[in-house]
Scaffold this motif. Structure first.
Motif, PDB file in Angstrom:
ATOM      1  N   TYR A  44       0.854  -1.181   0.000  1.00 16.37           N
ATOM      2  CA  TYR A  44       0.000   0.000   0.000  1.00 16.37           C
ATOM      3  C   TYR A  44       0.893   1.235   0.000  1.00 16.37           C
ATOM      4  O   TYR A  44       2.080   1.173   0.336  1.00 16.37           O
ATOM      5  N   ALA A  45       0.323   2.337  -0.399  1.00 14.44           N
ATOM      6  CA  ALA A  45       1.063   3.600  -0.453  1.00 14.44           C
ATOM      7  C   ALA A  45       0.356   4.610   0.430  1.00 14.44           C
ATOM      8  O   ALA A  45      -0.855   4.787   0.337  1.00 14.44           O
ATOM      9  N   LEU A  46       1.125   5.254   1.294  1.00 11.35           N
ATOM     10  CA  LEU A  46       0.579   6.250   2.212  1.00 11.35           C
ATOM     11  C   LEU A  46       1.275   7.573   1.947  1.00 11.35           C
ATOM     12  O   LEU A  46       2.488   7.685   2.080  1.00 11.35           O
TER      13      LEU A  46
ATOM     14  N   VAL B  62      -4.146  13.132   4.253  1.00 14.43           N
ATOM     15  CA  VAL B  62      -3.627  11.768   4.151  1.00 14.43           C
ATOM     16  C   VAL B  62      -4.306  11.067   2.977  1.00 14.43           C
ATOM     17  O   VAL B  62      -5.517  11.175   2.797  1.00 14.43           O
ATOM     18  N   SER B  63      -3.517  10.359   2.182  1.00 23.34           N
ATOM     19  CA  SER B  63      -4.045   9.589   1.056  1.00 23.34           C
ATOM     20  C   SER B  63      -3.498   8.169   1.141  1.00 23.34           C
ATOM     21  O   SER B  63      -2.296   7.969   1.277  1.00 23.34           O
ATOM     22  N   LEU B  64      -4.402   7.177   1.079  1.00 23.05           N
ATOM     23  CA  LEU B  64      -4.021   5.770   1.172  1.00 23.05           C
ATOM     24  C   LEU B  64      -4.440   5.070  -0.112  1.00 23.05           C
ATOM     25  O   LEU B  64      -5.592   5.159  -0.532  1.00 23.05           O
ATOM     26  N   ALA B  65      -3.488   4.397  -0.739  1.00 21.09           N
ATOM     27  CA  ALA B  65      -3.770   3.655  -1.969  1.00 21.09           C
ATOM     28  C   ALA B  65      -3.324   2.208  -1.785  1.00 21.09           C
ATOM     29  O   ALA B  65      -2.260   1.941  -1.236  1.00 21.09           O
TER      30      ALA B  65
ATOM     31  N   LEU C  51      -8.150   6.483  -0.705  1.00 22.50           N
ATOM     32  CA  LEU C  51      -8.920   6.997   0.420  1.00 22.50           C
ATOM     33  C   LEU C  51      -8.222   8.249   0.918  1.00 22.50           C
ATOM     34  O   LEU C  51      -7.008   8.246   1.137  1.00 22.50           O
ATOM     35  N   GLU C  52      -8.967   9.323   1.097  1.00 20.24           N
ATOM     36  CA  GLU C  52      -8.378  10.587   1.528  1.00 20.24           C
ATOM     37  C   GLU C  52      -9.145  11.126   2.723  1.00 20.24           C
ATOM     38  O   GLU C  52     -10.371  11.041   2.775  1.00 20.24           O
ATOM     39  N   TRP C  53      -8.410  11.710   3.671  1.00 19.69           N
ATOM     40  CA  TRP C  53      -9.049  12.326   4.818  1.00 19.69           C
ATOM     41  C   TRP C  53      -8.080  13.299   5.468  1.00 19.69           C
ATOM     42  O   TRP C  53      -6.911  13.379   5.101  1.00 19.69           O
ATOM     43  N   LEU C  54      -8.587  14.064   6.439  1.00 24.43           N
ATOM     44  CA  LEU C  54      -7.792  15.061   7.149  1.00 24.43           C
ATOM     45  C   LEU C  54      -7.643  14.653   8.607  1.00 24.43           C
ATOM     46  O   LEU C  54      -8.581  14.150   9.228  1.00 24.43           O
ATOM     47  N   ILE C  55      -6.452  14.871   9.146  1.00 27.06           N
ATOM     48  CA  ILE C  55      -6.188  14.637  10.564  1.00 27.06           C
ATOM     49  C   ILE C  55      -5.650  15.936  11.141  1.00 27.06           C
ATOM     50  O   ILE C  55      -4.748  16.549  10.573  1.00 27.06           O
ATOM     51  N   THR C  56      -6.210  16.372  12.266  1.00 27.19           N
ATOM     52  CA  THR C  56      -5.753  17.592  12.919  1.00 27.19           C
ATOM     53  C   THR C  56      -5.158  17.242  14.274  1.00 27.19           C
ATOM     54  O   THR C  56      -5.784  16.551  15.075  1.00 27.19           O
TER      55      THR C  56
END
Length: 572
Positions: free
Chosen positions: A217-219, A236-239, A274-279
């Motif tokens: 996987y690629a992060l 963050v993007s996870l493939a 998959l993409e999302w934001l982390i604060t």
């Protein structure tokens, strides 16, 4: 049938099998002895006279290799994915059939047995010349019949198998074969039956869990640019190969040392990411991904990255406690700021506000903190802090309205409290503006009513002002001596009147002898600048002692016309 003795080639000692090719000729597998060596040949036999022609030698003459006949058809299968795990809902197998011979083949059949727990869901034809029939038997055997291939032609199709009932940990082997190939032998010896078929190489896949598959996987991540943000907002993007567009997945992550795991339900993008934001600040670990609704299939991840933002510097602003306001407007807020809140060190909670926000300084502690928090780009939270340094202003008093005597020098000393760095004065008297920058005391000679403005400034730049209104009283009286002695001894040698400070114009000043003859005259002068005086002479000659009469016509600064007369004694 022909016996070996009937063949034209005497070296043929054994004819293993014969068959007719689709070209109408008879072919056979033969052993020929040349000296001490026995070799295998494929020969063509003329059925009318037994004449033979050698077609091949060595491995080409071994019918067991599937390639020795005149008709050579290749059947291959290929798995279209590297691994098959519980994240996969299906598996795809590519099948290709190629006629490698120089003659056409007709009506051949491809067969494929579907393994237990698997189910065919689709057949996608990639390349073919003629349509052919597809059948699925009750025992899960697929028949693709009536396949016709010209020399060099191919049939390519993709079989899709449903994995809904596949058992993790099972190795599945898949192999197809071709039947009804022309020119294949039907018997081998007396008791071995040779199936007229060409088998593909087997396709094998291991249906397993992600832990066993060790999927790649690629992060990717990057800190979103939030100017002066105290916490990092990270994209963050996870493939991974198993992520399918539009499907929902559960991603688990945690901040190192937090002891808690956060979970997000994400829908895959069209590019299978998959993409999302982390604060937050600190080291973040992406720990697991699983399909939504399936808790048995999860991929453990070990993706760590550091999300850390430098807290913003505190801006310092110096204000004076003289009614000034701190205004929070576009100076501090970008045009796309939303969800604005403010906090003060003398309060306890963040409060929402809409700009401009006016914060009065009159009752704020000398050193205070103001916090501003807002959202930009719909996701980036920015927090800024302003340190307020509140300074008291100097106290300055000039007093109440005063009355000054016109023409008299006046000094003004203000009353000042707290340290003052500079004191500046301005006088407005209706005609002119007079200044005295940096003067501790103001000294001036008033000529008419006016106002005095004083401005005091301390080291912090705080200023205060006060004004003093003043009135001027003028003296309209005059004094005229009653004798003088023009003997040139330096004392009382001249005769002239003394005017009050309010007299600004003499229209005429005349002196007569006792017979009424005019002996001296001065006209139209400003007594404040010109001194008109009689030296006791007339027409260049000294007058004898005696009594003389004088006459004055003059005006004051308020344009009042006055007249005076009197006498003066000339002495020797």
């Amino acid at each position: 049938m022909f016996s070996v003795a009937q063949l034209s080639d005497p070296e043929i000692k054994l004819l293993n099998a014969t068959f007719f090719g689709n070209d109408g000729f008879l072919y056979g597998y033969a052993s020929k002895t040349i000296g001490p060596v026995v070799s295998k040949y494929l020969v063509q036999i003329n059925p009318e006279n037994g004449e033979t022609e050698t077609i091949g030698i060595g491995p080409e003459a071994n019918y067991l290799d599937g390639c020795s006949c005149l008709t050579e058809v290749y059947c291959g299968m290929e798995l279209l994915q590297d691994t098959v795990t519980c994240f996969d809902e299906e598996v795809r197998i590519k099948v290709f059939i190629t006629n490698r011979s120089s003659t056409p083949v007709t009506n051949i059949t491809f067969k494929d047995t579907i393994k237990q727990n698997l189910k065919i869901t689709n057949i996608q034809f990639v390349f073919y010349n003629d349509p052919f029939s597809v059948h699925l038997t009750p025992d899960s055997v697929i028949w693709y019949s009536h396949i016709n291939l010209a020399p060099g032609d191919s049939v390519i199709f993709i079989i899709t198998l449903d994995l809904s009932n596949a058992v993790p940990g099972t190795t599945y082997q898949h192999m197809g074969w071709l039947e009804n190939l022309p020119g294949f032998p039907q018997t081998l010896g007396s008791d071995n039956i040779h199936t007229p078929a060409v088998f593909s190489d087997p396709v094998t896949f291991f249906y397993t869990t992600p832990e066993e598959a060790e999927l790649q996987y690629a992060l990717d991540f990057n800190l979103i640019s939030c100017p002066d943000a105290p916490t990092a907002t990270t994209s963050v993007s996870l493939a991974a190969p198993f992520i399918e567009p539009g499907k929902d997945y559960i991603v688990s992550y945690s901040f190192q040392g937090s002891g808690t795991t956060e979970q997000l339900v994400l829908s895959a993008n069209q590019d299978s990411t998959l993409e999302w934001l982390i604060t937050g600040n600190g080291e973040i670990q992406i720990t697991q991904i699983q399909m939504a609704g399936d808790t048995t299939c999860a991929l453990p991840l070990d993706g760590n990255f550091l999300a850390e933002a430098t807290p913003p510097d505190t801006t310092s602003i110096s204000l004076c406690r003289n009614g000034e306001h701190l205004t929070i407007d576009s100076t501090y807020l970008p045009s796309d700021a939303t969800e604005m809140q403010w906090f003060a060190s003398w309060t306890s909670d963040w409060q929402p506000f809409s700009p401009p926000l006016e914060i009065a300084t009159d009752y704020i502690p000398a050193n205070s903190l103001i916090g501003i928090k807002y959202i930009v780009d719909d996701s980036c939270e920015i927090e800024e802090w302003i340190r307020l340094e509140i300074h008291d202003v100097p106290l300055l008093k000039l007093g109440d309205t005063q009355t000054f005597k016109g023409g008299t020098s006046v000094s003004i000393q203000p009353v000042i409290q707290y340290d003052v760095e500079s004191l500046n004065w301005t006088i407005f008297d209706g005609e002119e503006e007079h200044t005295c920058p940096g003067c501790e005391t103001l000294t001036f000679t008033p000529s008419q009513n006016g106002v005095i403005l004083a401005e005091a400034r301390n080291a912090a730049g705080c200023t205060t002002m006060d004004t003093l209104f003043y009135n001027v009283e003028f003296d309209n009286s005059i004094y005229v001596p009653n004798c003088f002695s023009p003997n040139y001894d330096g004392f009382n040698d001249l005769f002239f009147p003394f005017f009050g400070c309010s007299i600004d114009h003499v229209e005429t000043f005349e002196i007569y002898d006792r017979w009424g003859e005019l002996v001296f005259r001065a006209q139209n002068y400003d007594p404040r600048q010109v001194q008109a005086a009689w030296d006791g002479t007339f027409r260049g000659k000294a007058m004898d002692p005696g009594v003389f009469v004088w006459y004055l016509r003059y005006s004051s600064t308020d344009d009042t016309i006055l007249e005076r007369t009197g006498s003066v004694t000339l002495l020797k």
